[in-house]
Design a protein around this motif. Structure first.
Motif, PDB file in Angstrom:
ATOM      1  N   HIS A   1      -7.281   8.026  -1.522  1.00 38.83           N
ATOM      2  CA  HIS A   1      -5.586   7.345  -1.594  1.00 38.83           C
ATOM      3  C   HIS A   1      -4.645   8.523  -1.946  1.00 38.83           C
TER       4      HIS A   1
ATOM      5  N   ASP B   1      -4.484   6.143   3.216  1.00 37.37           N
ATOM      6  CA  ASP B   1      -5.870   6.612   2.925  1.00 37.37           C
ATOM      7  C   ASP B   1      -6.470   7.306   4.131  1.00 37.37           C
TER       8      ASP B   1
ATOM      9  N   HIS C   1     -12.912   7.295   0.328  1.00 39.57           N
ATOM     10  CA  HIS C   1     -11.752   7.757   0.773  1.00 39.57           C
ATOM     11  C   HIS C   1     -10.806   8.050   0.023  1.00 39.57           C
TER      12      HIS C   1
ATOM     13  N   HIS D   1       1.093  -1.228   0.043  1.00 42.33           N
ATOM     14  CA  HIS D   1       0.174   0.156  -0.078  1.00 42.33           C
ATOM     15  C   HIS D   1       0.901   1.212  -0.225  1.00 42.33           C
TER      16      HIS D   1
HETATM   17 ZN   LIG Z   1      -5.118   3.583  -0.701  1.00 44.51          ZN
END
Ligand SMILES: [Zn+2]
Length: 464
Positions: A406, A327, A404, A323
């Motif tokens: 990112h 986020d 959300h 990742h």
């Molecule tokens: Zn993310």
């Protein structure tokens, strides 16, 4: 949150600086109701508050910085890259507080405001002040406007009406206020100092600072001090600021000229400086910028739903996938801000990322904002954006289980943890203006020290 207006103190030691202009034509004050309307695309209640969003931005950013962020940095050359980025900070675009706009033929105020990323209702709020402000409806090519923007709101505007009169608009505690400056208006600079016992707000008011000046003080040091968590009883502040007078009547507060904050023994000082071409910012007495080239967090009032983590189990694909960003969970439509000045390098769909905006910032830094519900209208590839300018709105486009943002921070193509990557300072004072800056700075530091001394001699500890 609503604060009563407390007028500033009368100047303790006025230093008169006469303006080379002639007669006051008007002082108009809005009730601030216009600014209370919820803005387009804003799903965050606090965003419609005229007096608080600037501070909240800083508080939110700082509060999130302390959040523990899992995930490694990856790459042994990380420090080297950061050092290079910091060394190259000179090439990072200036995050100036004031922008000078030279009006082009046929350009209207709304076109100019649009280009600066101001919210669409700001032109209306401004023009509804009436009086001389109406002159802004008929701008001429070559006219100059000095404009200060915070996020997507107008904080200040200065416009020469003619050779002897200047229109000055500032956001006060009750919304935008306009004054026409003429020779009868004098600026008195005054110094106040105080000690933190309860909070910056309460102790700032005890020192007779208006709410607006308290917000500005928090804003000036917001990159270095987390006013929500770092304040300690015994911390001290001193502020040198302008007050506008006509005869014996105070019209309103002017700008903060210099400020000092001593936080747990660490003393920070800021001096306001305007270059000959009209850019104003706050610097340390040595000429370093108080601002950073990036804000930490692109969304206000959001919580981190997933930190940077190079070995994460993907929530939809159920495989180990790095990742490479942070986020932030936030409601659909929450405004997303550019974290630094730059140029949009991509705007469109990118498979799993959904609607994406990428911004190139110089020094090899690029930021990415994914899963947007929509883009900010008027922006496209090649558009210049300022730090804090709204570029789009939170959504769940692409592979996302819930709305959300990112957010990725890349240096020379390598993903960094947005929560912990060291953020370079904005440009220092241009060497061409350094001599003048040092002279101004010495005067301001002397004024701060006078305020310090007065506070020290007034404090009970020194009276026994
Ligand atoms: Zn993310």
């Amino acid at each position: 949150m609503k604060f009563d207006y407390i007028p500033g103190a009368s100047p303790a030691r006025p230093q008169r600086r006469r303006l080379g202009l002639v007669a006051v034509l008007g002082l108009s004050v809005t009730a601030g109701l216009i600014q209370l309307g919820v803005r387009e695309g804003s799903a965050v209640a606090g965003n419609s508050q005229p007096d608080s969003s600037g501070l909240h931005q800083n508080l939110a950013a700082s509060a999130l910085e302390t959040n523990s962020a899992a995930g490694g940095q990856g790459g042994a050359d990380f420090d080297g890259i950061i050092q290079t980025a910091v060394k190259d900070a000179l090439t990072v675009p200036e995050a100036s507080q004031w922008t000078t706009v030279s009006v082009k033929s046929g350009q209207s105020l709304s076109v100019i405001f649009d280009a600066l990323g101001l919210a669409h209702d700001e032109v209306f709020s401004l023009l509804s002040l009436g009086g001389e402000v109406q002159r802004l409806k008929k701008l001429n090519a070559g006219d100059e406007l000095h404009i200060r923007v915070a996020d997507d709101r107008l904080e200040g505007l200065t416009y020469a009406l003619d050779e002897r009169r200047t229109l000055e608009v500032r956001r006060g505690d009750h919304g935008l206020e306009a004054v026409t400056l003429t020779a009868e208006i004098e600026r008195h600079s005054t110094e106040v100092a105080g000690e933190i016992r309860d909070s910056l707000f309460l102790d700032g008011r005890r020192a007779k600072l208006s709410d607006r000046l308290i917000m500005e003080l928090a804003d000036i040091f917001g990159y270095d001090i987390d006013f929500a968590q770092d304040l300690h009883p015994g911390d001290r502040f001193a502020v040198v600021y302008d007050q506008l007078y006509k005869g014996n009547k105070k019209l309103r507060d002017g700008d903060i000229l210099a400020a000092e904050f001593t936080n747990q023994g660490r003393k920070l000082r800021a001096v306001r400086f305007t270059t000959p071409d009209g850019n104003t910012a706050y610097y340390t007495p040595q000429g370093q910028s108080l601002r950073k080239a990036f804000i930490r967090t692109p969304v206000d009032f959001a919580r981190i739903s997933s930190p940077f983590n190079l070995r994460r189990l993907h929530p939809i694909l159920h495989t180990i996938r790095a990742h490479k960003g942070t986020d932030y969970a936030a409601g659909t439509g929450t405004p997303i801000k550019a974290t630094g000045d730059g140029k949009i390098s991509f705007q469109g769909k990118k498979s799993g990322y959904g609607n994406v905006v990428m911004i190139k910032h110089g020094s090899g830094v690029e930021t990415l904002y994914a899963h947007m519900s929509r883009f900010r209208s008027g922006l496209s590839v090649g558009s210049r954006v300022r730090q804090g300018q709204v570029i789009g709105y939170v959504g769940n486009s692409g592979l996302a289980t819930a709305p959300h943002l990112h957010y990725e921070f890349r240096i020379d193509g390598i993903h960094k943890n947005p929560m912990t990557v060291p953020l370079p300072r904005a440009n220092p004072v241009d060497p061409r203006y350094m001599a003048r800056f040092r002279t101004d700075s010495a005067t301001m530091v002397a004024a701060l020290e006078r305020a310090d001394t007065r506070l020290a001699s007034a404090s009970p500890a020194n009276k026994k």
